[in-house]
Write an enzyme that holds these catalytic residues in place. Structure first.
Site, PDB file in Angstrom:
ATOM      1  N   ASP A  66       0.830  -1.205   0.000  1.00 29.87           N
ATOM      2  CA  ASP A  66       0.000   0.000   0.000  1.00 29.87           C
ATOM      3  C   ASP A  66       0.868   1.260   0.000  1.00 29.87           C
ATOM      4  O   ASP A  66       0.353   2.377  -0.046  1.00 29.87           O
ATOM      5  CB  ASP A  66      -1.014  -0.005   1.159  1.00 29.87           C
ATOM      6  N   SER A  67       2.210   1.070  -0.018  1.00 31.15           N
ATOM      7  CA  SER A  67       3.117   2.195  -0.273  1.00 31.15           C
ATOM      8  C   SER A  67       2.803   2.813  -1.626  1.00 31.15           C
ATOM      9  O   SER A  67       3.248   3.927  -1.917  1.00 31.15           O
ATOM     10  CB  SER A  67       4.573   1.730  -0.219  1.00 31.15           C
ATOM     11  N   ASP A 109      -1.253  -6.330  -0.229  1.00 30.06           N
ATOM     12  CA  ASP A 109      -1.359  -5.636   1.057  1.00 30.06           C
ATOM     13  C   ASP A 109      -2.817  -5.269   1.329  1.00 30.06           C
ATOM     14  O   ASP A 109      -3.462  -4.616   0.500  1.00 30.06           O
ATOM     15  CB  ASP A 109      -0.548  -4.336   0.955  1.00 30.06           C
ATOM     16  N   LYS A 138      -1.053  -9.447   3.213  1.00 32.65           N
ATOM     17  CA  LYS A 138      -0.275  -8.903   4.335  1.00 32.65           C
ATOM     18  C   LYS A 138      -1.173  -7.960   5.131  1.00 32.65           C
ATOM     19  O   LYS A 138      -1.961  -7.222   4.547  1.00 32.65           O
ATOM     20  CB  LYS A 138       0.954  -8.148   3.825  1.00 32.65           C
ATOM     21  N   GLU A 140      -1.081  -5.417   8.882  1.00 33.97           N
ATOM     22  CA  GLU A 140      -0.190  -4.779   9.849  1.00 33.97           C
ATOM     23  C   GLU A 140      -0.682  -4.949  11.290  1.00 33.97           C
ATOM     24  O   GLU A 140      -1.887  -4.930  11.552  1.00 33.97           O
ATOM     25  CB  GLU A 140      -0.101  -3.273   9.555  1.00 33.97           C
ATOM     26  N   GLU A 207       9.717  -3.919  10.248  1.00 35.37           N
ATOM     27  CA  GLU A 207      10.116  -2.614   9.697  1.00 35.37           C
ATOM     28  C   GLU A 207      10.647  -1.708  10.801  1.00 35.37           C
ATOM     29  O   GLU A 207       9.980  -1.505  11.837  1.00 35.37           O
ATOM     30  CB  GLU A 207       8.902  -1.970   9.008  1.00 35.37           C
TER      31      GLU A 207
HETATM   32  O1  KIV Z   1       3.495  -1.089   1.629  1.00 33.19           O
HETATM   33  C1  KIV Z   1       4.658  -1.476   1.547  1.00 33.19           C
HETATM   34  O2  KIV Z   1       5.347  -1.298   0.546  1.00 33.19           O
HETATM   35  C2  KIV Z   1       5.227  -2.160   2.690  1.00 33.19           C
HETATM   36  C3  KIV Z   1       6.713  -2.331   2.728  1.00 33.19           C
HETATM   37  C4  KIV Z   1       7.363  -1.077   3.147  1.00 33.19           C
HETATM   38  C5  KIV Z   1       7.128  -3.477   3.570  1.00 33.19           C
HETATM   39  O3  KIV Z   1       4.526  -2.511   3.585  1.00 33.19           O
END
Ligand code: KIV
Length: 291
Positions: A66-67, A109, A138, A140, A207
């Site tokens: 989600d970056s 994500d 994924k 968090e 992280e």
């Molecule tokens: O969203 C993302 O790219 C991430 C990475 C920084 C691990 O969670």
């Protein structure tokens, strides 16, 4: 009549089967890599072409992170990313890999708000990303997420956990800061990590966690493979945001990033250099990229 265009003016994908003899990455293969001490490589990608190039460079795991809220959408944080946006990018990445018969393991994500309300909401959101082509999702955080992870894993959805600096909760954390620096923080991270392994998480992003703590956690988690970003060299693998490692971060480059484009002739070479550096242990360097 063959309707497949032989070339397009908008870029084409690299040739199929770039790594001779390489088999599709799956959970047993990731476990085997850990068992023989081979570092797992992960990079973010958000579209078909970059995913195919990363795959051709030998990256095992592609994280559709989600970056993308920051690097693709220009948002100030990941908080505003929607499930529909994640679905679109996961589908683009999966389609790109399919076009080149890529072998990478795709992680989608789950964005902020898409798994927080209930386990059922998490299952719905995970289903959207799995049906778009992800092999794993994924999410968090620790503590309250443990039950959700168990619920998803029980239903056949592989899960990557994410502890330490969790960008979706940046406002609660008070900024992008190293986590687990004091004894209480370290103990809580360890407790959350062990519970997530027991719940069935197979991978765990760590992280911005001190290198010594990450190494301890990695040893304590034989069934859940740690993937570090700003967490030192003692993890089972590494991940970077693609734009950062290509040196196209327009803001301040985080301490844990190395620009692999600097000495490379192409994006694929830069990604290959990243893979080689992670595998041979030269990246990250704890004296430069860790706390
Ligand atoms: O969203 C993302 O790219 C991430 C990475 C920084 C691990 O969670």
């Amino acid at each position: 009549m063959n309707h497949t265009p032989s070339a397009t003016p908008y870029g084409s994908l690299p040739p199929a089967s770039p790594m001779p003899g390489r088999k599709p990455i799956n959970l047993p293969r990731l476990h085997e890599m850990r068992a023989r001490g081979e570092k797992i490589t992960m990079l973010t990608a958000y579209d078909a072409t970059f995913a195919a190039v990363a795959d051709a460079a030998g990256v095992e795991c592609i994280l559709v992170g989600d970056s993308l809220g920051m690097v693709c959408q220009g948002m100030p944080s990941t908080v505003g990313v929607s499930l529909e946006t994640m679905r679109y990018h996961v589908e683009s990445v999966a389609r790109g890999l399919q076009r080149v018969q890529g072998t990478a393991w795709v992680i989608g994500d789950l964005p902020f708000g898409s798994y927080h309300a209930s386990k059922e909401q998490a299952l719905h959101s995970a289903t959207v990303l799995m049906q778009a082509g992800a092999h794993m999702v994924k999410l968090e955080g620790g503590g309250w997420t443990t039950e959700t992870v168990h619920f998803l894993v029980e239903r056949g959805i592989p899960v990557c956990a994410h502890l330490g600096l969790t960008p979706q909760t940046v406002h609660a954390l008070g900024g992008y800061r190293v986590q687990g620096r004091d004894d209480a923080g370290a103990a809580q991270l360890q407790q959350h990590a062990l519970a997530l392994q027991d719940a069935g998480a197979s991978l765990m992003v760590l992280e911005m966690v001190p290198a010594a703590l990450s190494a301890t956690l990695t040893q304590a988690l034989p069934r859940c493979h740690t993937i570090g970003i700003g967490a030192g060299d003692g993890t089972a693998g590494q991940v970077l945001v693609m734009h950062d490692m290509l040196g196209i971060n327009l803001g301040k480059t985080p301490k844990f990033v190395r620009n692999f484009m600097q000495d490379s002739a192409s994006v694929q070479d830069a990604m290959r250099a990243y893979v080689n550096a992670v595998k041979n242990g030269s990246f990250p360097d704890n004296t430069q990229h860790a706390w």
